[in-house]
Design an enzyme around this catalytic site. Sequence first.
Site, PDB file in Angstrom:
ATOM      1  N   ARG A 120      53.823   2.257  -1.701  1.00  0.00           N
ATOM      2  CA  ARG A 120      54.097   1.460  -0.489  1.00  0.00           C
ATOM      3  C   ARG A 120      55.015   0.283  -0.771  1.00  0.00           C
ATOM      4  NH1 ARG A 120      48.079   1.195   1.678  1.00  0.00           N
ATOM      5  NH2 ARG A 120      47.765   3.398   2.113  1.00  0.00           N
ATOM      6  N   CYS A 160      45.296   2.052   6.337  1.00  0.00           N
ATOM      7  CA  CYS A 160      44.591   2.398   7.585  1.00  0.00           C
ATOM      8  C   CYS A 160      44.162   1.167   8.385  1.00  0.00           C
ATOM      9  CB  CYS A 160      43.371   3.253   7.261  1.00  0.00           C
ATOM     10  SG  CYS A 160      42.415   2.639   5.870  1.00  0.00           S
ATOM     11  N   GLN A 188      35.626  -2.454   8.711  1.00  0.00           N
ATOM     12  CA  GLN A 188      36.144  -1.138   8.344  1.00  0.00           C
ATOM     13  C   GLN A 188      35.034  -0.128   8.064  1.00  0.00           C
ATOM     14  OE1 GLN A 188      39.981  -3.314   6.297  1.00  0.00           O
ATOM     15  NE2 GLN A 188      39.465  -1.283   5.558  1.00  0.00           N
ATOM     16  N   GLU A 214      42.290  -4.888  -0.254  1.00  0.00           N
ATOM     17  CA  GLU A 214      42.577  -4.623   1.165  1.00  0.00           C
ATOM     18  C   GLU A 214      43.214  -5.822   1.868  1.00  0.00           C
ATOM     19  OE1 GLU A 214      41.998  -1.583   1.705  1.00  0.00           O
ATOM     20  OE2 GLU A 214      41.784  -1.216   3.839  1.00  0.00           O
ATOM     21  N   HIS A 255      38.260   1.891  12.254  1.00  0.00           N
ATOM     22  CA  HIS A 255      38.397   0.507  11.771  1.00  0.00           C
ATOM     23  C   HIS A 255      38.665  -0.408  12.966  1.00  0.00           C
ATOM     24  CE1 HIS A 255      38.287   1.966   7.790  1.00  0.00           C
ATOM     25  NE2 HIS A 255      39.527   1.793   7.401  1.00  0.00           N
ATOM     26  N   ASN A 341      40.434   5.554  11.412  1.00  0.00           N
ATOM     27  CA  ASN A 341      41.042   5.354  10.089  1.00  0.00           C
ATOM     28  C   ASN A 341      41.469   6.635   9.391  1.00  0.00           C
ATOM     29  OD1 ASN A 341      38.038   5.366  10.013  1.00  0.00           O
ATOM     30  ND2 ASN A 341      38.366   5.546   7.824  1.00  0.00           N
TER      31      ASN A 341
HETATM   32  P1  NAP Z   1      38.723  10.758  -1.874  1.00  0.00           P
HETATM   33  O1  NAP Z   1      37.812  11.294  -0.838  1.00  0.00           O
HETATM   34  O2  NAP Z   1      38.119  10.058  -3.043  1.00  0.00           O
HETATM   35  O3  NAP Z   1      39.639  11.990  -2.429  1.00  0.00           O
HETATM   36  C1  NAP Z   1      40.453  11.812  -3.554  1.00  0.00           C
HETATM   37  C2  NAP Z   1      41.297  13.053  -3.817  1.00  0.00           C
HETATM   38  O4  NAP Z   1      42.124  12.788  -4.959  1.00  0.00           O
HETATM   39  C3  NAP Z   1      40.480  14.304  -4.150  1.00  0.00           C
HETATM   40  O5  NAP Z   1      41.140  15.448  -3.670  1.00  0.00           O
HETATM   41  C4  NAP Z   1      40.474  14.300  -5.672  1.00  0.00           C
HETATM   42  O6  NAP Z   1      40.345  15.597  -6.243  1.00  0.00           O
HETATM   43  C5  NAP Z   1      41.873  13.785  -5.957  1.00  0.00           C
HETATM   44  N1  NAP Z   1      41.938  13.205  -7.296  1.00  0.00           N
HETATM   45  C6  NAP Z   1      41.106  12.285  -7.854  1.00  0.00           C
HETATM   46  N2  NAP Z   1      41.461  12.054  -9.145  1.00  0.00           N
HETATM   47  C7  NAP Z   1      42.524  12.854  -9.383  1.00  0.00           C
HETATM   48  C8  NAP Z   1      43.346  13.102 -10.533  1.00  0.00           C
HETATM   49  N3  NAP Z   1      43.128  12.462 -11.680  1.00  0.00           N
HETATM   50  N4  NAP Z   1      44.367  13.989 -10.419  1.00  0.00           N
HETATM   51  C9  NAP Z   1      44.596  14.634  -9.251  1.00  0.00           C
HETATM   52  N5  NAP Z   1      43.856  14.459  -8.134  1.00  0.00           N
HETATM   53  C10 NAP Z   1      42.836  13.577  -8.213  1.00  0.00           C
HETATM   54  O7  NAP Z   1      39.799   9.739  -1.270  1.00  0.00           O
HETATM   55  P2  NAP Z   1      40.394   9.683   0.229  1.00  0.00           P
HETATM   56  O8  NAP Z   1      39.620   8.736   1.061  1.00  0.00           O
HETATM   57  O9  NAP Z   1      40.634  11.056   0.707  1.00  0.00           O
HETATM   58  O10 NAP Z   1      41.783   8.936  -0.037  1.00  0.00           O
HETATM   59  C11 NAP Z   1      42.918   9.619  -0.550  1.00  0.00           C
HETATM   60  C12 NAP Z   1      44.120   8.650  -0.559  1.00  0.00           C
HETATM   61  O11 NAP Z   1      44.402   8.247   0.793  1.00  0.00           O
HETATM   62  C13 NAP Z   1      43.832   7.348  -1.329  1.00  0.00           C
HETATM   63  O12 NAP Z   1      45.012   6.944  -1.964  1.00  0.00           O
HETATM   64  C14 NAP Z   1      43.429   6.360  -0.233  1.00  0.00           C
HETATM   65  O13 NAP Z   1      43.690   5.029  -0.591  1.00  0.00           O
HETATM   66  C15 NAP Z   1      44.329   6.818   0.912  1.00  0.00           C
HETATM   67  N6  NAP Z   1      43.839   6.515   2.264  1.00  0.00           N
HETATM   68  C16 NAP Z   1      42.544   6.779   2.630  1.00  0.00           C
HETATM   69  C17 NAP Z   1      42.133   6.501   3.950  1.00  0.00           C
HETATM   70  C18 NAP Z   1      40.728   6.758   4.436  1.00  0.00           C
HETATM   71  O14 NAP Z   1      40.415   6.350   5.581  1.00  0.00           O
HETATM   72  N7  NAP Z   1      39.858   7.422   3.669  1.00  0.00           N
HETATM   73  C19 NAP Z   1      43.043   5.980   4.857  1.00  0.00           C
HETATM   74  C20 NAP Z   1      44.368   5.757   4.458  1.00  0.00           C
HETATM   75  C21 NAP Z   1      44.741   6.026   3.166  1.00  0.00           C
HETATM   76  P3  NAP Z   1      38.929  16.134  -6.861  1.00  0.00           P
HETATM   77  O15 NAP Z   1      38.062  16.480  -5.680  1.00  0.00           O
HETATM   78  O16 NAP Z   1      39.344  17.313  -7.645  1.00  0.00           O
HETATM   79  O17 NAP Z   1      38.364  15.020  -7.668  1.00  0.00           O
END
Ligand code: NAP
Length: 364
Positions: A120, A160, A188, A214, A255, A341
């Site tokens: 970003r 988000c 949030q 955040e 959020h 979000n």
């Molecule tokens: P999450 O539920 O923790 O999912 C993380 C993902 O990343 C999983 O698919 C995981 O795969 C993968 N991962 C973790 N370690 C890895 C590695 N070493 N190499 C390759 N892949 C890896 O997180 P999330 O909430 O979906 O968020 C994903 C991204 O979007 C983050 O950067 C977060 O900041 C951003 N984001 C999230 C939101 C929200 O509301 N949740 C909003 C905006 C942006 P495995 O299952 O194989 O571990």
Amino acid sequence: MPSEKIKIGILGATGVVGQNYIKLLKEHPWFKIADVAASHRSADKPYEEAVKEKWQMSIEIPKEVKDLIVRDVQDFNSLKSNIRFVFSAMDLPQKEDTKKIEFKYAKKGIPVISNSSANRWTADVPMIIPEINHSHTEIISIQQKNRGISKGFVVVKPNCSIQSYMTPIYALEVNGFKVEKLIITTLQAVSGAGYPGVPSLDMVDNIVPYIGGEEEKSEKEPLKVLGKVGEKGIINNDSIQISATCTRVPVTDGHTACVNVKFKNKIPTKEEIIKIWKEFKSVPQELDLPFAPKQPIIYLENVDRPQPRKDRDNDKGMAVTVGRLRKDNVFDYKFVALSHNTIRGAAGGAILNAELLKVKGFLK
Ligand code: NAP
């Protein structure tokens, strides 16, 4: 539009945001999921087996996805040649690693549309909310030139937590009411922390008044979104001061932000603000993009709205819902804003970015 859908991949497909992509793209008229990737822990397994009980969506895993074999995001050899672009929703322990992987895809000719915060603050990476700064796609050619990339590129969407108030603020700015100061307090949802996220004993019957990193994101990212295209990248807006307090509350999705706003010179009336918000439309609506909310800002008159459970799904989770606009004794006005979000703030917002990029000819 072509009859054959564009084949796309999802990096981080097993996480909360990745699952939202799978749900939201199920019936998408232009894009079809043909590749899912995650960490080495999930690699080489059918998607259904890799995600198991982590699947959080209200629908079954779509049949076209559940048998796809999960690829390690670093394994470029098994990436099919027909993948036109990827959505990135990876959460690696080190942001620098995410940054490098995203640019590796770009260098291999695969555009990356990312949710991660890793890129970003990279000056030549546009951070887009299509209703606000659709013109920032102009720096894609600068990015490609800077980095010797011929076909791929990286585009991100912002955090988000800023989605709910950025469009209402931009709508006022673009109508001539320049903002000088904002004080923002966010409430949030837990899904914002990914899966498994915040421990239940920290969250039930509680509020956690700290979310790592955040507040910095909430104070800085709006300045890039409201910035201008320069010769080397985006030149940040330097005329708005923002102070943010970000808290985690026991809400599943959605959020909320309580916003106090001070204008520079001209102060609009309450009626003018509401009229501007209700009438605001931008490029995604003009282009009639599939994920564009019909009305990007919904203003509710009821004194007790917006509320996450009642309002987060407005216009399929893509609209921002605002309410409680009133005079502020210290600043000029205050209001409450809400956005979903994981939809508007993550997967849905990035899908809208992809649609914008497609119509502008960047995803050929
Ligand atoms: P999450 O539920 O923790 O999912 C993380 C993902 O990343 C999983 O698919 C995981 O795969 C993968 N991962 C973790 N370690 C890895 C590695 N070493 N190499 C390759 N892949 C890896 O997180 P999330 O909430 O979906 O968020 C994903 C991204 O979007 C983050 O950067 C977060 O900041 C951003 N984001 C999230 C939101 C929200 O509301 N949740 C909003 C905006 C942006 P495995 O299952 O194989 O571990």
